[in-house]
Write a protein that holds these residues in place. Structure first.
Motif, PDB file in Angstrom:
ATOM      1  N   MET A   1     -73.505  22.461  26.969  1.00  0.00           N
ATOM      2  CA  MET A   1     -74.524  23.011  26.116  1.00  0.00           C
ATOM      3  C   MET A   1     -75.501  21.895  25.764  1.00  0.00           C
ATOM      4  O   MET A   1     -75.117  20.740  25.689  1.00  0.00           O
ATOM      5  N   VAL A   2     -76.754  22.288  25.524  1.00  0.00           N
ATOM      6  CA  VAL A   2     -77.790  21.333  25.143  1.00  0.00           C
ATOM      7  C   VAL A   2     -78.426  21.812  23.836  1.00  0.00           C
ATOM      8  O   VAL A   2     -78.744  22.992  23.695  1.00  0.00           O
ATOM      9  N   ALA A   3     -78.608  20.883  22.912  1.00  0.00           N
ATOM     10  CA  ALA A   3     -79.222  21.230  21.625  1.00  0.00           C
ATOM     11  C   ALA A   3     -80.713  21.493  21.803  1.00  0.00           C
ATOM     12  O   ALA A   3     -81.436  20.672  22.355  1.00  0.00           O
ATOM     13  N   LEU A   4     -81.154  22.657  21.347  1.00  0.00           N
ATOM     14  CA  LEU A   4     -82.580  23.002  21.364  1.00  0.00           C
ATOM     15  C   LEU A   4     -83.288  22.530  20.102  1.00  0.00           C
ATOM     16  O   LEU A   4     -84.503  22.374  20.088  1.00  0.00           O
ATOM     17  N   TYR A   5     -82.513  22.355  19.042  1.00  0.00           N
ATOM     18  CA  TYR A   5     -83.070  21.996  17.736  1.00  0.00           C
ATOM     19  C   TYR A   5     -82.201  20.927  17.091  1.00  0.00           C
ATOM     20  O   TYR A   5     -81.022  20.794  17.417  1.00  0.00           O
ATOM     21  N   ASP A   6     -82.773  20.215  16.148  1.00  0.00           N
ATOM     22  CA  ASP A   6     -81.998  19.306  15.318  1.00  0.00           C
ATOM     23  C   ASP A   6     -81.169  20.145  14.349  1.00  0.00           C
ATOM     24  O   ASP A   6     -81.640  21.160  13.841  1.00  0.00           O
ATOM     25  N   PHE A   7     -79.939  19.705  14.100  1.00  0.00           N
ATOM     26  CA  PHE A   7     -79.096  20.324  13.091  1.00  0.00           C
ATOM     27  C   PHE A   7     -78.600  19.226  12.171  1.00  0.00           C
ATOM     28  O   PHE A   7     -77.845  18.349  12.585  1.00  0.00           O
ATOM     29  N   ASP A   8     -79.054  19.255  10.923  1.00  0.00           N
ATOM     30  CA  ASP A   8     -78.659  18.273   9.920  1.00  0.00           C
ATOM     31  C   ASP A   8     -77.815  18.985   8.872  1.00  0.00           C
ATOM     32  O   ASP A   8     -78.349  19.675   8.000  1.00  0.00           O
ATOM     33  N   PRO A   9     -76.487  18.852   8.959  1.00  0.00           N
ATOM     34  CA  PRO A   9     -75.615  19.584   8.043  1.00  0.00           C
ATOM     35  C   PRO A   9     -75.761  19.154   6.581  1.00  0.00           C
ATOM     36  O   PRO A   9     -75.322  19.873   5.687  1.00  0.00           O
ATOM     37  N   THR A  10     -76.398  18.034   6.317  1.00  0.00           N
ATOM     38  CA  THR A  10     -76.590  17.616   4.925  1.00  0.00           C
ATOM     39  C   THR A  10     -77.649  18.467   4.236  1.00  0.00           C
ATOM     40  O   THR A  10     -77.767  18.427   3.009  1.00  0.00           O
ATOM     41  N   LYS A  11     -78.399  19.247   4.999  1.00  0.00           N
ATOM     42  CA  LYS A  11     -79.472  20.062   4.426  1.00  0.00           C
ATOM     43  C   LYS A  11     -79.063  21.510   4.172  1.00  0.00           C
ATOM     44  O   LYS A  11     -79.892  22.335   3.829  1.00  0.00           O
ATOM     45  N   ILE A  12     -77.781  21.820   4.390  1.00  0.00           N
ATOM     46  CA  ILE A  12     -77.294  23.178   4.130  1.00  0.00           C
ATOM     47  C   ILE A  12     -76.055  23.117   3.241  1.00  0.00           C
ATOM     48  O   ILE A  12     -75.440  22.060   3.082  1.00  0.00           O
ATOM     49  N   ASP A  13     -75.694  24.239   2.680  1.00  0.00           N
ATOM     50  CA  ASP A  13     -74.443  24.357   1.947  1.00  0.00           C
ATOM     51  C   ASP A  13     -73.362  24.602   2.998  1.00  0.00           C
ATOM     52  O   ASP A  13     -73.244  25.710   3.522  1.00  0.00           O
ATOM     53  N   TRP A  14     -72.606  23.559   3.341  1.00  0.00           N
ATOM     54  CA  TRP A  14     -71.636  23.635   4.441  1.00  0.00           C
ATOM     55  C   TRP A  14     -70.595  24.715   4.149  1.00  0.00           C
ATOM     56  O   TRP A  14     -69.911  24.674   3.120  1.00  0.00           O
ATOM     57  N   PRO A  15     -70.468  25.726   5.028  1.00  0.00           N
ATOM     58  CA  PRO A  15     -69.617  26.889   4.750  1.00  0.00           C
ATOM     59  C   PRO A  15     -68.110  26.677   4.952  1.00  0.00           C
ATOM     60  O   PRO A  15     -67.330  27.548   4.613  1.00  0.00           O
ATOM     61  N   PHE A  16     -67.716  25.541   5.495  1.00  0.00           N
ATOM     62  CA  PHE A  16     -66.295  25.336   5.802  1.00  0.00           C
ATOM     63  C   PHE A  16     -65.710  24.238   4.920  1.00  0.00           C
ATOM     64  O   PHE A  16     -66.315  23.187   4.760  1.00  0.00           O
ATOM     65  N   ASN A  17     -64.521  24.476   4.373  1.00  0.00           N
ATOM     66  CA  ASN A  17     -63.905  23.498   3.479  1.00  0.00           C
ATOM     67  C   ASN A  17     -63.222  22.356   4.215  1.00  0.00           C
ATOM     68  O   ASN A  17     -63.360  21.205   3.836  1.00  0.00           O
ATOM     69  N   ARG A  18     -62.482  22.670   5.257  1.00  0.00           N
ATOM     70  CA  ARG A  18     -61.680  21.634   5.909  1.00  0.00           C
ATOM     71  C   ARG A  18     -62.242  21.161   7.248  1.00  0.00           C
ATOM     72  O   ARG A  18     -61.729  20.221   7.821  1.00  0.00           O
ATOM     73  N   GLN A  19     -63.278  21.811   7.747  1.00  0.00           N
ATOM     74  CA  GLN A  19     -63.843  21.425   9.028  1.00  0.00           C
ATOM     75  C   GLN A  19     -65.067  20.537   8.830  1.00  0.00           C
ATOM     76  O   GLN A  19     -65.832  20.714   7.892  1.00  0.00           O
ATOM     77  N   LYS A  20     -65.241  19.637   9.756  1.00  0.00           N
ATOM     78  CA  LYS A  20     -66.355  18.706   9.712  1.00  0.00           C
ATOM     79  C   LYS A  20     -67.498  19.228  10.588  1.00  0.00           C
ATOM     80  O   LYS A  20     -67.265  19.772  11.661  1.00  0.00           O
ATOM     81  N   PRO A  21     -68.740  19.065  10.140  1.00  0.00           N
ATOM     82  CA  PRO A  21     -69.880  19.504  10.951  1.00  0.00           C
ATOM     83  C   PRO A  21     -70.238  18.468  12.014  1.00  0.00           C
ATOM     84  O   PRO A  21     -69.876  17.298  11.908  1.00  0.00           O
TER      85      PRO A  21
END
Length: 71
Positions: A1-21
């Motif tokens: 897979m190739v990223a089409l966009y930047d994804f910065d998980p610090t800019k969202i409310d991370w929906p998972f408690n135990r998983q890392k983005p």
């Protein structure tokens, strides 16, 4: 897979408690480790397994689709 966009998980409310983005930058190649059919997949940057984390699948396309779009 190739990223089409930047994804910065610090800019969202991370929906998972135990998983890392997994942060993505446009053009990075991602290897999927697990895909359960949801909107998120578990993967790592190609050749860098220690970067394992979850990313939004709609931010990526297959390498073939990415290459076809560049032509």
């Amino acid at each position: 897979m190739v990223a089409l966009y930047d994804f910065d998980p610090t800019k969202i409310d991370w929906p998972f408690n135990r998983q890392k983005p997994l942060a993505l930058s446009t053009g990075q190649v991602v290897e999927i480790v697990h895909d359960d059919g949801s909107e998120w997949a578990l993967g790592h940057l190609a050749g860098v397994p220690e970067t394992l984390g979850y990313f939004p699948k709609n931010y990526t396309v297959s390498v073939g689709e990415y290459q076809a779009g560049l032509l």
